[in-house]
Design a protein around this motif. Structure first.
Motif, short mmCIF file in Angstrom:
data_model
loop_
_atom_site.label_atom_id
_atom_site.label_comp_id
_atom_site.label_asym_id
_atom_site.label_seq_id
_atom_site.Cartn_x
_atom_site.Cartn_y
_atom_site.Cartn_z
N PRO A 1 -12.94 -21.05 25.66
CA PRO A 1 -13.02 -20.87 27.12
C PRO A 1 -13.61 -19.54 27.54
O PRO A 1 -14.12 -19.41 28.65
N GLN A 2 -13.52 -18.52 26.70
CA GLN A 2 -14.04 -17.20 27.06
C GLN A 2 -15.19 -16.81 26.13
O GLN A 2 -15.36 -15.64 25.80
N TRP A 3 -15.99 -17.78 25.70
CA TRP A 3 -16.98 -17.49 24.68
C TRP A 3 -17.98 -16.41 25.11
O TRP A 3 -18.23 -15.47 24.33
N PRO A 4 -18.61 -16.45 26.30
CA PRO A 4 -19.55 -15.37 26.63
C PRO A 4 -18.90 -13.99 26.63
O PRO A 4 -19.50 -13.01 26.18
N ILE A 5 -17.63 -13.92 27.13
CA ILE A 5 -16.94 -12.63 27.15
C ILE A 5 -16.61 -12.19 25.72
O ILE A 5 -16.81 -11.02 25.35
N ASP A 6 -16.11 -13.11 24.92
CA ASP A 6 -15.78 -12.78 23.53
C ASP A 6 -17.03 -12.37 22.75
O ASP A 6 -16.98 -11.41 21.96
N ARG A 7 -18.11 -13.08 22.96
CA ARG A 7 -19.35 -12.74 22.26
C ARG A 7 -19.84 -11.36 22.68
O ARG A 7 -20.30 -10.55 21.85
N ASP B 1 -21.70 -6.75 33.84
CA ASP B 1 -22.89 -6.54 33.01
C ASP B 1 -23.68 -7.84 33.02
O ASP B 1 -23.15 -8.91 33.34
N ALA B 2 -24.96 -7.75 32.65
CA ALA B 2 -25.83 -8.93 32.68
C ALA B 2 -25.49 -9.87 31.53
O ALA B 2 -25.25 -9.44 30.39
N ALA B 3 -25.44 -11.15 31.83
CA ALA B 3 -25.17 -12.17 30.81
C ALA B 3 -26.43 -12.39 29.97
O ALA B 3 -27.55 -12.12 30.40
N ASN B 4 -26.21 -12.92 28.78
CA ASN B 4 -27.32 -13.23 27.87
C ASN B 4 -27.08 -14.62 27.28
O ASN B 4 -26.54 -14.75 26.17
N PRO B 5 -27.44 -15.69 28.02
CA PRO B 5 -27.18 -17.05 27.52
C PRO B 5 -27.84 -17.34 26.18
O PRO B 5 -27.27 -18.08 25.36
N ALA B 6 -29.03 -16.79 25.93
CA ALA B 6 -29.70 -17.04 24.65
C ALA B 6 -28.89 -16.46 23.49
O ALA B 6 -28.74 -17.10 22.44
N ALA B 7 -28.36 -15.25 23.67
CA ALA B 7 -27.54 -14.65 22.61
C ALA B 7 -26.24 -15.42 22.43
O ALA B 7 -25.75 -15.57 21.31
N ASP B 8 -25.67 -15.94 23.54
CA ASP B 8 -24.46 -16.75 23.43
C ASP B 8 -24.71 -18.00 22.61
O ASP B 8 -23.90 -18.37 21.75
#
Length: 523
Positions: free
Chosen positions: A10-16, A74-81
């Motif tokens: 559920p918190q994958w972008p934050i955890d990443r 901070d800016a998200a990075n969907p590709a890195a996620d």
């Protein structure tokens, strides 16, 4: 009995983000990742403290600051996620080779036949969650007999900290209290069901299927079909396969370490044991390996892989170890490896060889040399010729890489290769080059020719050797008449006339003015 594990992060972008930036302070602050959509900054993912304040993904940044002005962003990075999620899925192959991505925040695993290797289903699920927790990844897990049931329990069961495990035949009872959205329906269908008073999966399963169609307005066929299909998949009436992230290896052996291995000497010893085990199972199946991959699983949740290819199917243990030793220096242990897997990605039937066959021994030694060169220089740096079923000189052989599965002359046997009694030039041009030819008679040998602005006078000629066009291909090739000619300076060339002269009243002519080409040079 089929067993499926569904992991929801559920918190994958934050955890990443925290893992990538070694950030351990965000857990104590109100933090969110943002993205710009239609010239408006919106929250892409929110941390636990931000969620506790009522901030949600999709909310504008202005609204979030109105609720909590000191929010950090901070800016998200969907590709890195996405890339990190795929890397995590590859790491989970340590539990089962059937691992697939599930949208942008989930992973599906078919662990059928695997739990006993980890102490049972409960122990396996606990080990998965503990590994993810130690890596700083929040995860909800569930194990069921269907993909739909495991997915619903992992995402919508309220108390799922320890992971949910349901037995065979209990899927419907386990998911009945869950909301209809747990059937993986779109928002429009879920909203319509809620308006009709069908708020849980149990409400839908209790209704006759004909009654469901009457409750939908407009175009019920598609919505009802999707609803019933999802329900059947969840309770096991309809099969739902998993498309694995990587193709299944034909053969695989594993070696786990009680303590993480931090030195290459430990890896070398374990690799030698893995090669012995793999060759043993290959021998039982009368197979020989063509492509091998060593996967080293680090304790930090990453995987390093080494890939080697073999020119011929082989079970030569010493040779396999030499190929891997060329690349072992590229492994970085970090905090150590806790698991090694050796997979035979491709194998072929390995027939028994006659002892003392010099031809087989020469072919084997050549293959060993090619394998070692490819392991050191890379598979694309070692090329070999492959014989084709064609009499046209430029198509008789092609260049292929060392790791190609195509059969070469040695594998087929020399009797199967195209042969000819006419001599062939030492050097063949990649493409025939046009020349201007003067001949005594139209269909005779050339007397002189001009190539690259240089005039050559022919003193001796042999031929013609006729090579007809290949009727079984779509290539527009006319009949060729080849001549071996020697010029005044002593050089010898290979010329051909393409096309036949059309004789009035005689069938078989192809052209009134055939073309001449230079194709090669003799020694």
């Amino acid at each position: 009995m089929r067993r499926i594990v569904s992991l929801w992060l559920p918190q994958w972008p934050i955890d990443r983000y925290n893992r990538a930036n070694n950030n351990t302070q965000q857990a104590e602050t109100v933090f969110a990742l943002t993205e710009t959509a239609q010239q408006t900054q919106r929250l892409y993912a929110v941390g636990p403290h931000a969620r506790a304040l009522g901030l949600t993904a999709g909310m504008t940044l202005a609204e979030a600051r109105a609720i909590h002005p000191p929010i950090l962003t901070d800016a998200a990075n969907p590709a890195a996620d996405a890339a990190a999620l795929e890397a995590l899925a590859r790491y989970l192959v340590r539990y089962t080779p059937l691992v697939a991505l599930d949208s942008r925040d989930g992973i599906l695993m078919d662990v059928t036949g695997c739990p006993h290797l980890f102490g049972g289903e409960q122990a396996m699920l606990a080990d998965i969650k503990n590994r993810l927790a130690r890596a700083g990844i929040t995860a909800c897990a569930a194990m069921a007999e269907t993909v739909g049931a495991a997915w619903a329990l992992a995402r919508y069961k309220t108390d799922n900290r320890a992971g949910s495990i349901i037995d065979k035949g209990t899927s419907l009872a386990a998911i009945s209290p869950l909301p209809v959205r747990a059937l993986r329906l779109d928002d429009a269908t879920s909203l319509m069901l809620n308006r009709l008073g069908l708020k849980t999966i149990g409400n839908i399963s209790e209704l006759p299927r004909a009654a469901l169609a009457r409750r939908f307005r407009g175009n019920p066929a598609k919505a009802v079909t999707e609803l019933l299909e999802r329900l059947d998949q969840a309770i096991g009436r309809r099969d739902e396969p998993i498309n694995p992230l990587t193709p299944l290896p034909e053969w695989q052996v594993k070696q786990a370490f009680m303590e993480p291995a931090q030195h290459l000497e430990q890896v070398e010893l374990a690799l030698a044991a893995l090669v012995d085990d793999l060759c043993l199972v290959l021998a039982e199946g009368e197979r020989g390996a063509r492509r091998l991959r060593l996967d080293a699983y680090r304790v930090d949740g990453t995987v390093q892989s080494l890939l080697v290819g073999l020119t011929r199917p082989s079970r030569d243990k010493a040779h396999m170890l030499r190929l891997f030793n060329e690349k072992l220096a590229g492994l970085e242990a970090g905090f150590g490896f806790d698991l090694l897997t050796l997979s035979a990605l491709e194998s072929e039937r390995l027939m028994p060889a006659q002892v003392g066959d010099l031809r087989q021994e020469e072919a084997h030694s050549t293959a060993l040399l090619m394998d070692r060169l490819a392991a050191r220089l890379g598979p694309g740096a070692v090329l070999r010729l492959r014989h084709n079923a064609s009499h046209l000189p430029e198509r008789a052989q092609t260049v292929t890489t060392q790791g190609s599965r195509t059969l070469d002359a040695d594998e087929l046997g020399w009797d199967h290769c195209p042969t000819t009694t006419a001599p062939r030039p030492l050097r063949l041009l990649p493409r025939p080059e046009p020349v201007d030819v003067l001949s005594a008679v139209p269909e005779g040998a050339p007397r002189s020719f001009r190539w690259r602005r240089v005039e050559h006078r022919v003193v001796r000629a042999e031929g013609p050797e006729r090579i007809a066009n290949e009727w079984w291909t779509q290539a527009d090739d006319r009949t060729r008449d080849y001549y071996r000619v020697e010029v005044t300076g002593g050089s010898r060339f290979w010329l051909f006339r393409r096309g036949l002269y059309a004789v009035p009243g005689v069938r078989g002519g192809e052209s009134e003015l055939p073309d001449w080409f230079l194709h090669g040079f003799f020694a």
